[in-house]
Design a protein around this motif. Structure first.
Motif, PDB file in Angstrom:
ATOM      1  N   GLY A 169      -4.676   8.889   6.008  1.00 50.62           N
ATOM      2  CA  GLY A 169      -3.239   8.709   5.757  1.00 50.62           C
ATOM      3  C   GLY A 169      -2.852   8.540   7.337  1.00 50.62           C
ATOM      4  N   LEU A 170      -2.843   9.180   7.658  1.00 51.45           N
ATOM      5  CA  LEU A 170      -2.155   9.004   9.215  1.00 51.45           C
ATOM      6  C   LEU A 170      -3.303   8.511  10.567  1.00 51.45           C
ATOM      7  CD1 LEU A 170      -0.365  12.537   9.465  1.00 51.45           C
ATOM      8  CD2 LEU A 170       0.313  10.522   9.794  1.00 51.45           C
ATOM      9  N   SER A 171      -4.523   8.826  10.007  1.00 55.36           N
ATOM     10  CA  SER A 171      -5.740   8.210  10.555  1.00 55.36           C
ATOM     11  C   SER A 171      -5.599   6.888  10.689  1.00 55.36           C
ATOM     12  CB  SER A 171      -7.245   8.124  10.579  1.00 55.36           C
ATOM     13  OG  SER A 171      -7.425   9.999  11.225  1.00 55.36           O
ATOM     14  N   LEU A 172      -5.739   6.080   8.775  1.00 57.15           N
ATOM     15  CA  LEU A 172      -5.392   4.861   8.457  1.00 57.15           C
ATOM     16  C   LEU A 172      -4.353   4.536   8.997  1.00 57.15           C
ATOM     17  CD1 LEU A 172      -6.430   5.400   4.426  1.00 57.15           C
ATOM     18  CD2 LEU A 172      -8.063   4.216   6.798  1.00 57.15           C
ATOM     19  N   ALA A 173      -3.073   4.279   9.563  1.00 64.39           N
ATOM     20  CA  ALA A 173      -2.069   3.548   9.814  1.00 64.39           C
ATOM     21  C   ALA A 173      -2.290   3.640  11.182  1.00 64.39           C
ATOM     22  CB  ALA A 173      -0.451   5.053   9.733  1.00 64.39           C
ATOM     23  N   ALA A 174      -2.684   5.685  12.437  1.00 60.29           N
ATOM     24  CA  ALA A 174      -2.585   5.051  14.244  1.00 60.29           C
ATOM     25  C   ALA A 174      -4.224   4.258  14.088  1.00 60.29           C
ATOM     26  CB  ALA A 174      -3.472   5.986  14.215  1.00 60.29           C
ATOM     27  N   ASP A 175      -4.887   3.676  13.415  1.00 64.48           N
ATOM     28  CA  ASP A 175      -5.844   2.807  13.850  1.00 64.48           C
ATOM     29  C   ASP A 175      -5.052   1.304  13.571  1.00 64.48           C
ATOM     30  OD1 ASP A 175      -7.606   4.744  14.216  1.00 64.48           O
ATOM     31  OD2 ASP A 175      -8.280   4.891  12.746  1.00 64.48           O
ATOM     32  N   ARG A 176      -4.504   1.148  12.753  1.00 63.45           N
ATOM     33  CA  ARG A 176      -3.811  -0.018  12.250  1.00 63.45           C
ATOM     34  C   ARG A 176      -2.588   0.104  12.743  1.00 63.45           C
ATOM     35  NH1 ARG A 176      -7.287   1.919   9.025  1.00 63.45           N
ATOM     36  NH2 ARG A 176      -9.217   0.491   8.327  1.00 63.45           N
ATOM     37  N   PRO A 177      -2.522  -0.927  13.671  1.00 62.73           N
ATOM     38  CA  PRO A 177      -1.277  -1.485  14.274  1.00 62.73           C
ATOM     39  C   PRO A 177      -0.134  -2.559  13.325  1.00 62.73           C
ATOM     40  CG  PRO A 177      -2.251  -1.692  15.877  1.00 62.73           C
ATOM     41  CD  PRO A 177      -2.881  -1.495  14.963  1.00 62.73           C
ATOM     42  N   GLY A 178       1.158  -1.926  13.091  1.00 63.60           N
ATOM     43  CA  GLY A 178       1.583  -2.817  11.841  1.00 63.60           C
ATOM     44  C   GLY A 178       1.998  -2.222   9.929  1.00 63.60           C
ATOM     45  N   THR A 179       1.139  -1.074   9.894  1.00 65.54           N
ATOM     46  CA  THR A 179       0.920  -0.351   9.120  1.00 65.54           C
ATOM     47  C   THR A 179       2.262   1.104   9.161  1.00 65.54           C
ATOM     48  OG1 THR A 179      -0.654   1.167   9.945  1.00 65.54           O
ATOM     49  CG2 THR A 179      -1.191  -0.449   8.558  1.00 65.54           C
ATOM     50  N   CYS A 180       2.037   0.994   7.998  1.00 70.04           N
ATOM     51  CA  CYS A 180       3.084   2.275   7.860  1.00 70.04           C
ATOM     52  C   CYS A 180       2.015   3.749   6.693  1.00 70.04           C
ATOM     53  CB  CYS A 180       4.653   1.652   7.544  1.00 70.04           C
ATOM     54  SG  CYS A 180       6.035   3.220   7.812  1.00 70.04           S
ATOM     55  N   CYS A 181       2.826   4.499   7.278  1.00 66.21           N
ATOM     56  CA  CYS A 181       2.515   5.957   6.402  1.00 66.21           C
ATOM     57  C   CYS A 181       3.511   6.970   6.422  1.00 66.21           C
ATOM     58  CB  CYS A 181       1.486   6.783   7.254  1.00 66.21           C
ATOM     59  SG  CYS A 181       0.609   8.956   6.812  1.00 66.21           S
ATOM     60  N   TYR A 182       4.007   6.263   5.114  1.00 63.98           N
ATOM     61  CA  TYR A 182       5.296   7.582   4.493  1.00 63.98           C
ATOM     62  C   TYR A 182       3.891   8.803   3.849  1.00 63.98           C
ATOM     63  CZ  TYR A 182       7.643   3.345   4.651  1.00 63.98           C
ATOM     64  OH  TYR A 182       7.959   2.514   4.970  1.00 63.98           O
ATOM     65  N   VAL A 183       4.610  10.380   4.119  1.00 60.04           N
ATOM     66  CA  VAL A 183       4.275  10.928   4.034  1.00 60.04           C
ATOM     67  C   VAL A 183       4.662  11.732   2.482  1.00 60.04           C
ATOM     68  CG1 VAL A 183       3.532  13.412   4.355  1.00 60.04           C
ATOM     69  CG2 VAL A 183       3.190  11.432   5.935  1.00 60.04           C
ATOM     70  N   VAL A 184       5.343  12.268   1.460  1.00 61.12           N
ATOM     71  CA  VAL A 184       5.528  12.712   0.832  1.00 61.12           C
ATOM     72  C   VAL A 184       5.186  14.518   0.107  1.00 61.12           C
ATOM     73  CG1 VAL A 184       6.049  12.323  -2.588  1.00 61.12           C
ATOM     74  CG2 VAL A 184       5.892  10.196  -0.632  1.00 61.12           C
ATOM     75  N   GLU A 185       6.638  14.547  -0.324  1.00 61.63           N
ATOM     76  CA  GLU A 185       6.229  15.884  -0.684  1.00 61.63           C
ATOM     77  C   GLU A 185       6.565  15.901  -2.158  1.00 61.63           C
ATOM     78  OE1 GLU A 185       9.463  18.303   1.892  1.00 61.63           O
ATOM     79  OE2 GLU A 185      10.317  18.256  -0.369  1.00 61.63           O
ATOM     80  N   VAL A 186       5.288  16.933  -2.640  1.00 60.03           N
ATOM     81  CA  VAL A 186       5.322  16.897  -4.261  1.00 60.03           C
ATOM     82  C   VAL A 186       5.534  18.275  -4.249  1.00 60.03           C
ATOM     83  CG1 VAL A 186       4.312  16.420  -6.130  1.00 60.03           C
ATOM     84  CG2 VAL A 186       4.193  15.107  -4.310  1.00 60.03           C
ATOM     85  N   CYS A 187       6.124  18.628  -5.405  1.00 61.14           N
ATOM     86  CA  CYS A 187       6.191  20.355  -6.259  1.00 61.14           C
ATOM     87  C   CYS A 187       4.726  20.775  -7.316  1.00 61.14           C
ATOM     88  CB  CYS A 187       7.280  20.843  -6.702  1.00 61.14           C
ATOM     89  SG  CYS A 187       6.812  22.561  -7.523  1.00 61.14           S
ATOM     90  N   ARG A 188       3.686  20.666  -7.542  1.00 55.68           N
ATOM     91  CA  ARG A 188       2.942  21.296  -8.754  1.00 55.68           C
ATOM     92  C   ARG A 188       3.617  21.462  -9.938  1.00 55.68           C
ATOM     93  NH1 ARG A 188      -2.379  21.026  -5.272  1.00 55.68           N
ATOM     94  NH2 ARG A 188      -1.349  22.917  -4.259  1.00 55.68           N
ATOM     95  N   GLU A 189       4.721  22.729  -9.829  1.00 56.78           N
ATOM     96  CA  GLU A 189       5.011  23.010 -10.593  1.00 56.78           C
ATOM     97  C   GLU A 189       5.478  22.711 -11.231  1.00 56.78           C
ATOM     98  OE1 GLU A 189       4.771  26.738 -12.791  1.00 56.78           O
ATOM     99  OE2 GLU A 189       3.697  26.527 -10.960  1.00 56.78           O
ATOM    100  N   CYS A 190       7.361  21.341 -10.686  1.00 52.48           N
ATOM    101  CA  CYS A 190       8.367  21.066 -11.438  1.00 52.48           C
ATOM    102  C   CYS A 190       7.818  19.819 -11.573  1.00 52.48           C
ATOM    103  CB  CYS A 190       9.431  21.741 -11.279  1.00 52.48           C
ATOM    104  SG  CYS A 190      10.133  21.331  -9.598  1.00 52.48           S
ATOM    105  N   SER A 191       7.437  19.361 -10.642  1.00 52.98           N
ATOM    106  CA  SER A 191       7.353  17.197 -10.075  1.00 52.98           C
ATOM    107  C   SER A 191       8.237  16.954  -9.488  1.00 52.98           C
ATOM    108  CB  SER A 191       7.716  17.067 -12.090  1.00 52.98           C
ATOM    109  OG  SER A 191       6.215  16.770 -12.795  1.00 52.98           O
ATOM    110  N   TRP A 192       9.273  17.900  -8.237  1.00 59.56           N
ATOM    111  CA  TRP A 192      10.398  17.845  -7.461  1.00 59.56           C
ATOM    112  C   TRP A 192       9.320  16.842  -6.327  1.00 59.56           C
ATOM    113  CZ3 TRP A 192      14.141  16.508  -4.490  1.00 59.56           C
ATOM    114  CH2 TRP A 192      14.067  16.315  -3.157  1.00 59.56           C
ATOM    115  N   ASN A 193       9.230  15.604  -6.421  1.00 57.79           N
ATOM    116  CA  ASN A 193       8.958  14.857  -5.007  1.00 57.79           C
ATOM    117  C   ASN A 193      10.198  13.988  -4.776  1.00 57.79           C
ATOM    118  OD1 ASN A 193       8.825  11.109  -6.503  1.00 57.79           O
ATOM    119  ND2 ASN A 193       9.569  13.228  -7.759  1.00 57.79           N
TER     120      ASN A 193
END
Ligand code: ZN
Length: 131
Positions: A95-119
């Motif tokens: 995701g970071l590479s894709l955004a870095a190579d394409r001006p005008g794009t945005c990469c959103y990083v989401v944190e997720v817990c696989r136990e309780c579904s917090w995101n």
């Protein structure tokens, strides 16, 4: 006077960063004082949970909600140049590479817990326009 030389840190050096830590802390505080329920915030979509399981990048941070599992990170990339892949979930480095190579794009990083579904949105990386 010369600025000290800065060493580029790979793809991340090409990206502007927005940090969502404060928004996340505010949300967790609202739950703690009873303004929201845990069910409100631990609502990861089944598709997001599936992606977290298969391509989530492990971190050493405990889930702020259940503390039974380490958080994993996923990336979403949005931008005109992404075409039909707009909004797809990617492994973090892709995701970071894709955004870095394409001006005008945005990469959103989401944190997720696989136990309780917090995101929660952790960071957003905006491609800087060249020149
Ligand atoms: Zn959790």
């Amino acid at each position: 006077m010369h600025n000290p030389r800065t060493r580029p840190k790979g793809k991340r050096a090409l990206l502007g960063v927005v940090d969502y830590t404060l928004a996340k802390r505010a949300l967790l505080r609202e739950v703690r004082v009873g303004l929201r329920s845990w069910a409100d915030v631990c609502d990861a979509h089944p598709e997001l949970m599936r992606a977290a399981k298969h391509v989530g990048e492990a971190t050493r941070r405990d889930c702020p909600v259940c503390r039974r599992s380490k958080l994993v990170l996923l990336a979403y990339v949005y931008g005109d140049s992404m075409h039909q892949e707009n909004g797809r979930v990617w492994p973090l480095d892709v995701g970071l590479s894709l955004a870095a190579d394409r001006p005008g794009t945005c990469c959103y990083v989401v944190e997720v817990c696989r136990e309780c579904s917090w995101n929660h949105l952790a960071e957003a990386f905006m491609a800087r326009n060249a020149g």
